[in-house]
Design a protein around this motif. Structure first.
Motif, short mmCIF file in Angstrom:
data_model
loop_
_atom_site.label_atom_id
_atom_site.label_comp_id
_atom_site.label_asym_id
_atom_site.label_seq_id
_atom_site.Cartn_x
_atom_site.Cartn_y
_atom_site.Cartn_z
N GLN A 1 0.87 -1.21 0.07
CA GLN A 1 0.20 -0.11 -0.13
C GLN A 1 0.86 1.33 0.06
O GLN A 1 0.44 2.31 -0.61
CB GLN A 1 -0.94 -0.07 1.36
N TRP A 2 2.02 1.25 0.58
CA TRP A 2 3.00 2.17 0.58
C TRP A 2 3.48 2.57 -0.95
O TRP A 2 3.33 3.67 -1.31
CB TRP A 2 4.35 1.97 1.35
N ALA A 3 3.45 1.51 -1.64
CA ALA A 3 3.92 1.67 -3.20
C ALA A 3 2.73 2.35 -3.85
O ALA A 3 2.77 3.30 -4.78
CB ALA A 3 4.20 0.14 -3.79
N ALA A 4 1.43 1.79 -3.73
CA ALA A 4 0.27 2.34 -3.96
C ALA A 4 0.20 3.73 -3.69
O ALA A 4 -0.41 4.66 -4.84
CB ALA A 4 -0.91 1.62 -3.47
N THR A 5 0.48 4.28 -2.66
CA THR A 5 0.62 5.51 -2.20
C THR A 5 1.25 6.48 -3.05
O THR A 5 1.40 7.67 -3.65
CB THR A 5 0.86 5.79 -0.79
N GLN A 6 2.69 5.85 -3.30
CA GLN A 6 3.57 6.78 -4.40
C GLN A 6 2.86 6.91 -5.60
O GLN A 6 3.25 7.81 -6.32
CB GLN A 6 5.09 5.76 -4.02
N ARG A 7 2.38 5.56 -6.10
CA ARG A 7 1.57 5.97 -7.46
C ARG A 7 0.45 7.23 -7.47
O ARG A 7 0.42 7.76 -8.46
CB ARG A 7 0.97 4.51 -7.87
N GLU A 8 -0.18 7.47 -6.18
CA GLU A 8 -1.03 8.37 -6.09
C GLU A 8 -0.13 9.59 -6.18
O GLU A 8 -0.67 10.84 -6.58
CB GLU A 8 -1.79 8.26 -4.74
N GLU B 1 3.38 3.38 -18.32
CA GLU B 1 4.22 2.46 -17.38
C GLU B 1 3.50 1.24 -17.29
O GLU B 1 2.36 1.09 -16.71
CB GLU B 1 4.59 3.27 -16.10
N THR B 2 4.07 0.01 -17.48
CA THR B 2 3.54 -1.06 -17.40
C THR B 2 3.79 -2.06 -16.22
O THR B 2 3.11 -3.06 -15.88
CB THR B 2 3.89 -2.13 -18.54
N ARG B 3 4.95 -1.45 -15.44
CA ARG B 3 5.13 -2.11 -14.37
C ARG B 3 4.09 -1.82 -13.16
O ARG B 3 3.41 -0.95 -13.01
CB ARG B 3 6.64 -1.86 -13.88
N SER B 4 4.22 -2.73 -11.99
CA SER B 4 3.33 -2.51 -11.01
C SER B 4 3.61 -1.50 -10.05
O SER B 4 4.93 -1.06 -10.18
CB SER B 4 2.99 -3.67 -10.13
N ASP B 5 2.82 -0.85 -9.33
CA ASP B 5 3.10 -0.06 -8.50
C ASP B 5 4.42 -0.30 -7.53
O ASP B 5 5.10 0.47 -7.25
CB ASP B 5 2.00 0.37 -7.54
N TYR B 6 4.25 -1.42 -6.96
CA TYR B 6 5.43 -2.18 -6.22
C TYR B 6 6.67 -2.14 -6.97
O TYR B 6 7.73 -1.82 -6.49
CB TYR B 6 4.98 -3.61 -5.72
N GLU B 7 6.89 -2.78 -8.16
CA GLU B 7 7.97 -2.74 -8.88
C GLU B 7 8.54 -1.51 -9.15
O GLU B 7 9.79 -1.32 -9.12
CB GLU B 7 7.68 -3.33 -10.30
N ILE B 8 7.82 -0.42 -9.52
CA ILE B 8 8.07 0.97 -9.56
C ILE B 8 8.67 1.31 -8.38
O ILE B 8 10.06 1.93 -8.29
CB ILE B 8 7.17 1.77 -10.22
N ALA B 9 8.05 1.34 -7.43
CA ALA B 9 8.40 1.77 -5.95
C ALA B 9 9.84 1.34 -5.55
O ALA B 9 10.85 1.77 -5.15
CB ALA B 9 7.45 1.74 -4.92
N ARG B 10 10.01 0.09 -5.85
CA ARG B 10 11.22 -0.93 -5.46
C ARG B 10 12.27 -0.42 -6.04
O ARG B 10 13.62 -0.10 -5.57
CB ARG B 10 10.80 -2.30 -5.54
N GLU B 11 11.95 -0.15 -7.61
CA GLU B 11 13.38 0.55 -8.21
C GLU B 11 13.72 1.74 -7.88
O GLU B 11 15.03 2.09 -7.81
CB GLU B 11 13.08 0.56 -9.73
N ILE B 12 12.77 2.68 -7.58
CA ILE B 12 13.23 4.05 -7.04
C ILE B 12 14.03 4.06 -5.70
O ILE B 12 14.91 4.58 -5.59
CB ILE B 12 11.88 4.86 -6.85
#
Length: 412
Positions: free
Chosen positions: A239-246, A269-280
């Motif tokens: 959900q933290w990753a989903a917050t970052q997407r917001e 962007e085709t990656r999931s919220d979690y994959e994006i947040a993890r990469e960042i």
């Protein structure tokens, strides 16, 4: 094509006697436990002193978890060479011996023999770090009495808390001969729920979101808080990753690590919220950032000329295990370490100097006749606010970084 060959020539000139670049250095692996191999890269200070042991030893910890200190911390933030392989005039090596550590195991050049050897908690990371330092002192006994400081950025700050505690315990038990003088946490991920809840108010105050965007961000952040309070720690991380997407949706992709940075346009962007947040988190850069023409791609640099120069085993690929490092710590990611630190959230924590700290004055930081920020202190505790800086203060405001380095170590 000519430019390409000029680049290769520049890199090859740095491969001298088993090292990368002209700076005095050392590097090695320490097997911190069976199946877990941690890598460090030491740069000796270039300060004008009779012996390098007259200057402190600073350990730099990158965030993530899974961000590489030997790569990101070294070439992108404060090491002696930048990504253009030019000497960095504000490198910390000018005044200190700097030890870049790839931790937790699996980060950067560090590796594990199989997945069962990854760490899953902050305390396990800390125990590995103590074992790493034992191995380091065995190879470099001249550093045993040298003042040691642990500096952690982002998730590295969270790791630094338990590392400091474990190092202190080992010193008290006389199982390690070190001279730990302090830890520093820069924009540290030490109370993740509280930090996530600050995103919306900060962006609203800066004019980067409207009321609707603010409400969407806060709704997502409060859901992360609810999941954490119910003990659903992995779900809270997601959900933290989903917050970052917001945040990205409301701001049209603001730079997550420096809201003052101008961002280029980017496509779907085709990656999931979690994959994006993890990469960042692992790379310590917005995923939309671009390498300038004169700079090397860090992944290429670390997996080719640097790897060859440092004689890294052929089967080790820099950064290849970093995603798994992050995944294995999902259950620990949102857990705070403020009870152990008593260094942040001072106005809430109970400690002997709490009242004196609250009543202390907030003083300006002047460097070269420029106001670089503010500081507040009581006893050995300091808190610094550094102006005109994003997540990586040593990179964004080197003068401001000098202020807290000098205050803590008396050098700089």
């Amino acid at each position: 094509m000519l430019y390409y060959w000029l680049i290769i020539s520049t890199v090859l000139c740095c491969l001298v006697n088993g090292q990368f670049g002209p700076f005095k250095q050392d590097f090695d692996y320490v097997t911190v436990r069976r199946g877990a191999h941690m890598f460090y890269w030491l740069f000796y200070t270039t300060a004008d002193v009779p012996n390098y042991t007259e200057r402190p030893l600073i350990v730099w910890l990158q965030g993530g978890p899974g961000g590489s200190s030997t790569g990101i911390g070294n070439f992108e933030i404060l090491g002696p060479l930048d990504l253009s392989l030019q000497e960095r005039n504000y490198t910390w090596v000018n005044n200190f011996n700097v030890l870049f550590v790839d931790n937790p195991v699996g980060t950067g050049y560090s590796y594990v023999d199989d997945w069962s050897y990854y760490t899953t908690t902050n305390d396990q990371i800390a125990v590995d770090f103590v074992n790493l330092m034992r191995g380091f002192y065995e190879s470099h006994p001249e550093f045993e009495g040298v003042p040691l400081y642990i500096y952690g950025q982002s998730y590295g700050g969270k790791m630094a808390v338990d590392m400091g505690l474990r190092m202190h315990e080992a010193e008290q038990a006389q199982t390690i001969r070190s001279n730990l003088r302090g830890i520093a946490m820069g924009n540290a991920w030490i109370h993740p729920v509280d930090l996530t809840l600050t995103w919306g108010p900060l962006l609203l105050a800066a004019g980067l979101v409207d009321d609707a965007g603010y409400e969407n961000i806060q709704k997502a952040a409060r859901e992360a808080e609810r999941l954490f309070n119910e003990g659903l720690y992995v779900e809270s991380t997601l959900q933290w990753a989903a917050t970052q997407r917001e945040v990205f949706a409301a701001t049209h992709n603001v730079d997550f690590y420096n809201i003052l940075t101008k961002m280029p346009a980017w496509g779907p962007e085709t990656r999931s919220d979690y994959e994006i947040a993890r990469e960042i988190m692992i790379r310590d850069l917005s995923f939309t950032s671009m390498t300038r023409q004169e700079e090397y791609n860090l992944n290429y640099l670390m997996n080719n000329p640097v790897k060859e120069a440092l004689r890294i085993p052929a089967h080790v690929r820099w950064g290849s295990q970093s995603g798994r490092v992050f995944d294995m710590l999902r259950g620990d990611f949102m857990k705070p370490v403020t009870e152990g630190s008593q260094l942040m959230w001072m106005d809430r924590l109970q400690w002997p100097g709490a009242d004196n700290y609250r009543n202390a004055s907030r003083n300006p930081i002047w460097e070269n006749n420029q106001l670089e920020g503010y500081s507040k202190s009581y006893g050995n505790l300091r808190f610094f606010w550094i102006n005109v800086a994003g997540h990586s203060v040593p990179r964004d405001n080197p003068a401001g970084a000098n202020a807290f380095l000098r205050d803590m170590t008396r050098f700089g």
